[in-house]
Design an enzyme around this catalytic site. Structure first.
Site, mmCIF file in Angstrom:
data_model
loop_
_atom_site.group_PDB
_atom_site.id
_atom_site.type_symbol
_atom_site.label_atom_id
_atom_site.label_comp_id
_atom_site.label_asym_id
_atom_site.label_seq_id
_atom_site.Cartn_x
_atom_site.Cartn_y
_atom_site.Cartn_z
ATOM 1 N N CYS B 434 0.800 -1.228 0.000
ATOM 2 C CA CYS B 434 0.000 0.000 0.000
ATOM 3 C C CYS B 434 0.828 1.271 0.000
ATOM 4 C CB CYS B 434 -1.034 -0.001 1.103
ATOM 5 S SG CYS B 434 -0.711 -1.018 2.518
ATOM 6 N N GLU B 436 4.284 1.428 1.121
ATOM 7 C CA GLU B 436 5.707 1.236 1.247
ATOM 8 C C GLU B 436 6.359 1.443 -0.109
ATOM 9 O OE1 GLU B 436 3.058 -0.622 1.876
ATOM 10 O OE2 GLU B 436 3.620 -2.395 2.997
ATOM 11 N N ARG B 636 19.911 -8.972 7.601
ATOM 12 C CA ARG B 636 20.760 -8.945 6.398
ATOM 13 C C ARG B 636 21.886 -7.944 6.530
ATOM 14 N NH1 ARG B 636 15.839 -9.586 7.202
ATOM 15 N NH2 ARG B 636 15.007 -7.932 5.879
#
Ligand code: SF4
Ligand code: SF4
Lengths: 308, 799
Positions: B434, B436, B636
């Site tokens: 939506c 992001e 990550r």
């Protein structure tokens, strides 16, 4: 009531994102108080010059708290309706009952604001005015009845490069009108009826002063728009519209006329004020009637906007 | 705006009339492969499982379809993803017998498949992602989840999603080209090197999945040919032959026409949906990457504009046919069968010029014509968005199905640049889900996190000294409202609580991420995200060029309003004793005194009215959170991608409803268990000064730092857009939205009368689409609380 200086006035409300009162996105400042009493008026809260009380019957639980606190004994119980009645002649809008009411059934309409306070609100939407030429619109009530206060707001707005507009009945001495329009970018002025007697009957005042002012405004070269409230069976007859047309034909700088069809949105406000809405029973004007009126005026080369 | 043809009309009606179902084929194949290959590396296990599914699942071509490819055995039928979680499936089946008795988001599982599904569940019990997450979750985090100060179930039961792969690359090189890349990387491996064996398995698994994707398309080519042979209508037979030719070429080869390009995009998108259970798998800047094909075909008379429209409409119907089943515990967080398949149009080129092209208009018109909840259409606005395009957007908006949503280049691009995204990439951002944002084909999953932080819960607990009044748990004790001496001291207590729970929300995120990486790597998706092949890593292992994740906060407006009320009434005016406030909160403002107190609380300044008193508190509260969350790294970090960090975001989908449902009465005058405010929007019904004031209030938040997106929802009654002049005013409003550097805005153009009518007679309003928050849903499929919430959002009225 205390005398108000030119640096403050009674404001009913300041509405942002107003779309129908001048170009662009506007902030509408409603002045309280008006010398006219148009029978169809949809803003009865702007009639009197002093702050008043709104009473929302549907929220009232008939607890009686307000009656107990009113220092002037202005409120009495109406057992048959299980509601309260406020004697508006006695009430001083002191606000005690508003504080005491547990359900929010009472509120004040109108509060004293300084020029600075008004400007603070007006300036908030500057980013929005910048696109589409919006700005501030002074409305009412009758702005010209508090012209010193209005002038200050208009001057301050000009200083901030904010576009200015005034909505008026035009019922004020020319000197006043003249000074106010010299700080105004758009004047929105009403013609309610062309017949002087009928005008008096419907609004409480005659129309000569108003029509004279319009002629002078026309010569002053300020951008102005004439607005005609279309009230079913009151002023929407062909002869009145034709008379208006005849009058506007004599105006050199008029380009635009707005027709404002009567609506019933003001009805509940009369109830909140515990007043009677004389023309509250009217139906909205017929589409065809509006079209006819528009046609008549269009014929003289005017740009006619319905709703406006 | 209507659909362009009777064909599309029929397809649309067909897909809308389908009762959502559940299909167990995928679960069957995955379970078989896992059973048979226990010892294989997880990459290969998943590659083979996907391969078996693609090569054996039921396929169909509906009459009239131009774009083909299906997710499960029927349209609007959800596959089962047992490897993510099964407990909830078992529980719902045991308790309710099926999935069709839920309050909202109903599904039907055919009776004859129930037994097999229960059998499948038996195999997975104790082995799922959810089981692993639970086993590795610290007790503290579990307790915080019970309190619901944080919530991360979505992640642990459904996987990542939230990604835009490199569609452009597929169109240019074909999957063949990607396979070649993987083969080259494979042959360049020195198997004696450290980690090379792992990489080998990963690259081999990529080759397997991409080949099976090609096979999948070939199956449709065969089916189309078979159907063509039996087809009496010569026109349809011709269409089927064309479909067959398309499926023989794409996605294997580069697309050579617009038609092929659309088909190729659909296959690639579809396979991701079959591979993973995540939602918000998005299409990126469709008008940008499809345009060269459109332009060429129009120039050379290969297609007409009308046909291109029809293809787009077929694509939207395909997107709508995709559906996922979620546990009831999570479906409240995204009610209305949302899949958040975002399509982004407009925006700028990397040179900073306006990027609107003919396709942008066609996409807009075709989405308006089909009026479905998918795609989730986003328009990137910027300072020089053409007037005509803006007006067109408003015309579509006026139709009242909540689309398009608007995003703002003028803040999003600088925000991305500030996070270390390169210039060209920042200009090429697209929406995911939506609100992001990510760089298509280069960004890891979930640029939005899925671990929610319930700010309003944290505030409530702060009032009670850290104790949760609902569950009785107290994880961190601080001074309660009755123990502090000043507002500043109270604020400090809140900050301590926020720091504590923010940290726990990160731990929760790590729990999910660690297990997602280990258990359910997405091979197909990783193959199409740069630089996974080059690095020999899945997205989850750090294969993406960029990898940044946002936290999700719910209830910023409630916090600001509560703080303002406390500051003003308790400490400044001293008209409310802390004890009295707490007493009233406990009684849910239902005692006589409570009513009085609530009245006072409600009269205190409210965020959304351009009132600095409270807006500044909102800013301060948000800054506290911003400062906190950027301290953390995601799993990550340091493994390849640029970033590896967290940042804030308020893309809270419809989580404000379940998040509010666990919070008692709060100092902003909010009653117990009612919804929290949405995203960065004001609390429902407290924005009394109209849309400009709301925009101004929201613009005070540090939006540029909220790279996870800042959600603003506005509901307009249709009369605000009636007539040319009002539409122009509305355009002014949107232009100011751009100038004020707000992130995102979306509008529900619908009157509450209509919504009430829809509640009364749902059958009649099946196609009433509303924006829930960041996405659109069929209003009648929402649960009653969400419906009420939508109705109660202030209807902005013009003067
Ligand atoms: S405002 Fe004051 S005077 Fe008027 S009714 Fe209320 S308490 Fe009485
Ligand atoms: S205090 Fe309010 S609710 Fe009670 S009687 Fe007066 S107006 Fe009605």
């Amino acid at each position: 009531m205390r005398e108000l200086k030119k640096t403050s006035g009674i404001i009913c409300e300041i509405e942002r994102y107003a779309l129908n009162d001048g170009p662009g996105i506007r902030t509408l400042v409603f002045f309280k108080g008006c010398p006219l009493r148009c029978k169809w008026c949809s803003n009865p809260e702007t009639h009197n010059f002093h702050p008043e009380l709104y009473y929302y019957t549907h929220k009232c639980t008939f607890c009686g708290k307000c009656i107990a606190v009113c220092p002037y004994h202005a409120i009495r119980a109406d057992y048959s309706r299980q509601k309260v009645i406020t004697d508006r002649n006695i009430c001083r809008t002191c606000g005690e009952c508003i504080k005491a009411c547990p359900t929010g059934a009472r509120s004040a309409v109108g509060m004293e604001m300084t020029v600075e306070q008004v400007m603070e609100e007006v300036k908030k939407d500057i980013p929005f005015y910048l696109r589409g030429g919006g700005g501030v619109t002074l409305s009412g009530g009758e702005v010209l009845s508090r012209f010193e206060f209005a002038l200050e707001i208009l001057k301050k707005s000009r200083e901030e490069f904010i576009d200015t507009a005034v909505e008026t009945s035009g019922y004020a001495p020319w000197d006043v009108v003249k000074e106010v329009i010299s700080y105004t970018d758009h004047v929105l002025i009403d013609i309610k009826h062309m017949d002087p007697l009928r005008h008096r009957e419907l609004t409480g005042v005659e129309n000569k002063l108003i029509l004279d002012n319009i002629k002078k405004i026309d010569r002053s070269k300020v951008h102005y728009i004439i607005r005609i409230p279309l009230i079913t069976g009151i002023n929407d007859d062909e002869s009145n519209i034709k008379a208006i047309k005849e009058f506007t034909n004599g105006l050199k700088n008029l380009r635009e006329v707005h027709l404002l069809p009567y609506h019933t949105l003001g009805k509940s406000k009369y109830e909140y004020l515990e007043r009677i809405y004389e023309l509250g029973h009217l139906v909205k004007p017929h589409k065809e009637k509006i079209y006819e009126a528009a046609q008549i005026l269009k014929d003289s080369g005017l740009n006619v906007v319905v709703g406006g | 705006m209507n659909v362009s043809s009777i064909r599309v009309k029929k397809l649309r009606e067909d897909v809308l009339s389908r009762v959502p179902g559940v299909c167990i084929e995928r679960a069957r194949f995955y379970t078989e492969v896992y059973r048979e290959n226990e010892a294989l590396p997880v990459y290969l296990k998943r590659a083979i499982a996907l391969q078996r599914t693609l090569e054996n699942m039921s396929i169909y071509i509906l009459d009239g379809e131009l774009i083909v490819g299906n997710q499960a055995c029927a349209p609007r039928t959800a596959p089962v993803f047992p490897e993510y979680a099964v407990e909830w499936i078992e529980k719902e089946l045991e308790e309710k017998g099926n999935f069709d008795k839920r309050a909202g988001d109903v599904f039907h599982l055919p009776e004859e498949h129930k037994e097999e599904l229960l059998e499948i569940i038996k195999f997975w019990k104790g082995k799922t992602l959810y089981d692993h997450c639970m086993a590795s979750m610290p007790e503290e985090v579990k307790t915080a989840s019970i309190i619901k100060a944080i919530h991360g179930d979505g992640n642990m039961t459904s996987g990542d999603g939230h990604i835009v792969v490199d569609y452009e690359k597929v169109l240019k090189l074909g999957l063949k080209g990607v396979i070649k890349e993987a083969e080259e990387a494979l042959s360049a491996l020195d198997l004696s090197e450290n980690d090379a064996l792992r990489k080998k398995a990963f690259l081999e698994s990529i080759i397997i999945t991409l080949r099976s994707a090609i096979k999948f398309a070939q199956r449709f080519a065969n089916l189309a040919e078979d159907l063509a042979r039996g087809e009496r209508n010569p026109v349809r037979a011709g269409e089927l032959m064309q479909i067959a030719r398309n499926c023989r070429r794409v996605p294997e080869y580069p697309a050579s026409s617009f038609y092929e390009a659309v088909q190729s995009v659909w296959f690639v998108h579809l396979i991701q949906q079959i591979e993973s259970n995540g939602h918000s798998v998005s299409l990126g800047r469709l008008d940008k990457y499809l345009y060269p094909y459109y332009e060429y075909d129009i120039k050379n008379n290969v297609i007409t504009r009308d046909f291109a429209m029809e293809l787009l409409e077929c694509l939207w119907i395909k997107l709508f046919s995709i559906i996922k089943i979620r546990p009831t515990s999570h479906s409240g967080y995204g009610a209305g069968y949302p899949t958040y398949q975002n399509v982004t149009i407009g925006g700028q080129t990397k040179e900073g010029r306006d990027a609107v092209n003919v396709l942008s208009y066609l996409i807009l018109e075709s989405v308006a014509g089909t009026r479905l909840t998918q795609p989730n259409l986003s328009v990137r606005l910027h300072a020089n968005t053409p007037e005509r395009f803006l007006q067109k957007c408003i015309e579509v908006l006026k139709m009242g199905f909540g689309m398009p949503a608007f995003k703002n280049d003028e803040v999003i691009i600088p925000s991305l640049l500030s996070r270390g995204v390169s210039h060209d990439d920042a200009y090429n951002y697209s929406m995911v889900g939506c609100i992001e944002v990510a760089v298509p084909g280069k960004w890891g999953y979930r640029c939005t996190g899925m671990s929610f932080l319930n700010m309003i819960k944290v505030l409530e607990m702060t009032v009670y000294g850290g104790k949760d009044p609902r569950t009785g748990h107290c994880l961190l004790h601080t001074k309660s409202l009755t123990e502090v001496q000043s507002f500043e001291e109270f604020w400090e207590q809140w900050e301590k609580q926020m720091q504590y729970y923010t940290k726990l929300s990160i731990v929760l995120d790590h729990v999910a991420d660690t297990n997602l990486e280990k258990l359910v790597p997405d091979i197909f998706t990783s193959a199409l995200v740069n630089d996974c092949i080059k690095r020999g890593k899945t997205v989850k292992e750090g294969g993406a060029v960029y990898d940044m994740v946002s936290g999700l906060q719910v209830g910023i407006a409630n916090v600001a309003n509560s703080m303002a009320a406390i500051k003003k009434l308790v400490f400044e005016e001293k008209v409310l004793k802390p004890e009295k406030l707490i007493e009233a909160m406990k009684a849910n403002f239902e005692s006589e005194e409570g009513i009085e107190i609530q009245k006072k609380l409600l009269a205190a300044p409210k965020y959304g009215n351009d009132d600095d008193y409270v807006d500044e508190l909102a800013v301060k509260a948000f800054n506290t959170y911003v400062k906190e969350i950027v301290k953390f790294k995601n799993t990550r970090f340091g493994r390849g991608p640029i970033g590896g960090i967290y940042y804030p975001g308020t893309s809270a989908i419809s989580s404000n409803v379940p998040m509010g449902a666990v919070v008692g009465a709060t100092p902003d005058g909010r009653k117990a268990w009612t919804p929290a405010a949405e995203g960065a929007s004001p609390t429902q019904g407290t924005d009394k000064k109209g849309p400009t004031a709301v925009l101004k209030s929201v613009s005070k938040l540090p939006t540029i730092l909220i790279t996870g997106g800042n959600l603003l929802n506005q509901k307009f009654s249709p009369d605000l857009l009636e007539g040319k002049e009002r539409m122009e005013r509305f355009a002014d409003l949107l232009r100011t939205f751009v100038a004020l550097k707000l992130w995102h805005i979306q509008f529900n153009i619908v009157s509450s009368e209509v919504l009430r009518a829809a509640q009364r007679e749902p059958e009649k309003y099946r196609d009433l689409i509303v924006r829930v928050a960041g996405y659109c849903a069929q209003f009648v499929t929402l649960d009653p609380t969400t419906q009420e919430d939508i109705i109660s959002r202030t209807e902005q009225k013009a003067v």
